[in-house]
Design a protein around this motif. Structure first.
Motif, short mmCIF file in Angstrom:
data_model
loop_
_atom_site.label_atom_id
_atom_site.label_comp_id
_atom_site.label_asym_id
_atom_site.label_seq_id
_atom_site.Cartn_x
_atom_site.Cartn_y
_atom_site.Cartn_z
N VAL A 4 0.88 -1.17 0.00
CA VAL A 4 0.00 0.00 0.00
C VAL A 4 0.91 1.21 0.00
O VAL A 4 1.59 1.48 1.00
CB VAL A 4 -0.93 0.02 1.23
N GLY A 5 0.96 1.94 -1.12
CA GLY A 5 1.99 2.96 -1.26
C GLY A 5 3.34 2.29 -1.09
O GLY A 5 3.57 1.19 -1.60
N PRO A 6 4.26 2.88 -0.33
CA PRO A 6 5.57 2.24 -0.14
C PRO A 6 5.57 1.15 0.93
O PRO A 6 6.58 0.46 1.11
CB PRO A 6 6.46 3.41 0.29
N PHE A 7 4.46 0.97 1.64
CA PHE A 7 4.40 0.03 2.76
C PHE A 7 4.31 -1.41 2.24
O PHE A 7 3.35 -1.77 1.55
CB PHE A 7 3.20 0.32 3.66
N GLN A 30 -2.91 5.61 -2.92
CA GLN A 30 -3.21 4.37 -2.21
C GLN A 30 -3.30 4.65 -0.71
O GLN A 30 -2.46 5.36 -0.16
CB GLN A 30 -2.15 3.31 -2.51
N ARG A 31 -4.31 4.05 -0.05
CA ARG A 31 -4.55 4.31 1.37
C ARG A 31 -5.14 3.05 2.02
O ARG A 31 -5.86 2.28 1.37
CB ARG A 31 -5.54 5.46 1.57
N ALA A 32 -4.85 2.86 3.30
CA ALA A 32 -5.44 1.75 4.04
C ALA A 32 -5.57 2.15 5.50
O ALA A 32 -4.73 2.87 6.05
CB ALA A 32 -4.60 0.48 3.90
N LEU A 33 -6.63 1.66 6.15
CA LEU A 33 -6.92 1.93 7.55
C LEU A 33 -6.69 0.67 8.38
O LEU A 33 -7.00 -0.44 7.93
CB LEU A 33 -8.37 2.36 7.73
#
Length: 290
Positions: free
Chosen positions: A31-34, A194-197
């Motif tokens: 998710v993004g760079p994660f 991109q995003r995540a919770l």
């Protein structure tokens, strides 16, 4: 609105510390760079016991450790030796080769204590994968905070919500800690692709649908979302720009080129690696996965 992707974590144990790990998963590699997300579950350590993650190597990534409760000692092959308090950011960029140790500070071992936090890995852009290593420590007071109408946002790394962290990220990044009081809401905009919770505690909804606790919920790209707290809610929001190509993860190594991982495995097994000053114990190379 498209449905979000819900990733249930798997339970793991890292040198005696229980964790939940939703990323990476077969459903979502980043998710993004994660590329790695470890929730270090709140753990009570009696006097004389503590976390002790022995010397181990990394390439091609940055590790970010953020505690809610407790302290750790970070030592690395650059010579860093830092006590990290709850609310601080411990940021280490591996570059081509680094080793580090993470443990309960010796001064803390004389008493009962608790620890709870997160460690994430962010894949370095290809232009930085083989660069020099780097370590920086950012005390809690240096992280920007927005506190308005029952919603508190602390920017751990990267930028968002008109806040920018001092942590020296290598690509567009969003990493925010969220505290929402009961019956408050937060609009999550599309400022990062991109995003995540990840809800740590409390009951919450995303666009009217219940959010599971301790699951990574990946938001649809290009769509705003509204987080609503049914009770006091503690969560983190991660994201950023997509990676500049796929990444291979093997043990503690991350790389765009599998040959870099093969070489790193060979070097660590042979003892041809930068050493953490004053440390002799290390985690040995696990068998290759096929």
């Amino acid at each position: 609105m498209n449905s979000p992707l819900v990733i249930r974590p798997r339970a793991e144990d890292v040198e005696g510390q229980p964790i939940l790990r939703p990323l990476p998963s077969a459903q979502c590699r980043s998710v993004g760079p994660f590329v790695f997300f470890d929730h270090m579950l709140e753990t009570a350590y009696p006097a004389g016991k503590g976390m002790n993650i022995r010397q181990h190597p990394h390439i091609g990534l940055s590790t970010l450790t953020y505690l809610f409760v407790g302290q750790i000692q970070h030592k690395d092959s650059l010579g860093s030796d830092q006590i990290v308090q709850a609310g601080d950011v411990s940021w280490m960029t591996a570059g081509s080769a680094i080793a580090h140790v993470e443990r309960t500070p010796p001064a803390q071992l004389a008493q009962d204590r608790r620890m709870h936090g997160l460690q994430v890995w962010l894949a370095s852009p290809r232009e930085h994968e083989q660069g020099p290593g780097h370590y920086s420590h950012h005390p809690a007071g240096t992280l920007p905070v927005s506190d308005n109408l029952g919603v508190s946002i602390r920017m751990i790394a990267g930028n968002g919500f008109c806040l920018e962290s001092p942590v020296p990220v290598l690509s567009p990044t969003l990493y925010a800690e969220l505290h929402l009081q009961t019956a408050t809401s937060l609009l999550i905009p599309t400022e990062h692709q991109q995003r995540a919770l990840y809800v740590l505690d409390g009951e919450a909804q995303l666009d009217g649908e219940p959010l599971p606790v301790h699951s990574l919920v990946v938001l649809p790209e290009g769509e705003n979302a509204t987080l609503f707290a049914e009770s006091d809610c503690h969560a983190v929001l991660i994201g950023g720009a997509p990676l500049d190509g796929p990444r291979r993860i093997n043990w503690n190594f991350v790389a765009s080129d599998p040959a870099l991982i093969d070489e790193a495995r060979r070097r660590w097994a042979a003892g041809d690696w930068p050493q953490v000053p004053g440390e002799s114990e290390r985690i040995e190379l696990p068998p290759a996965r096929h």
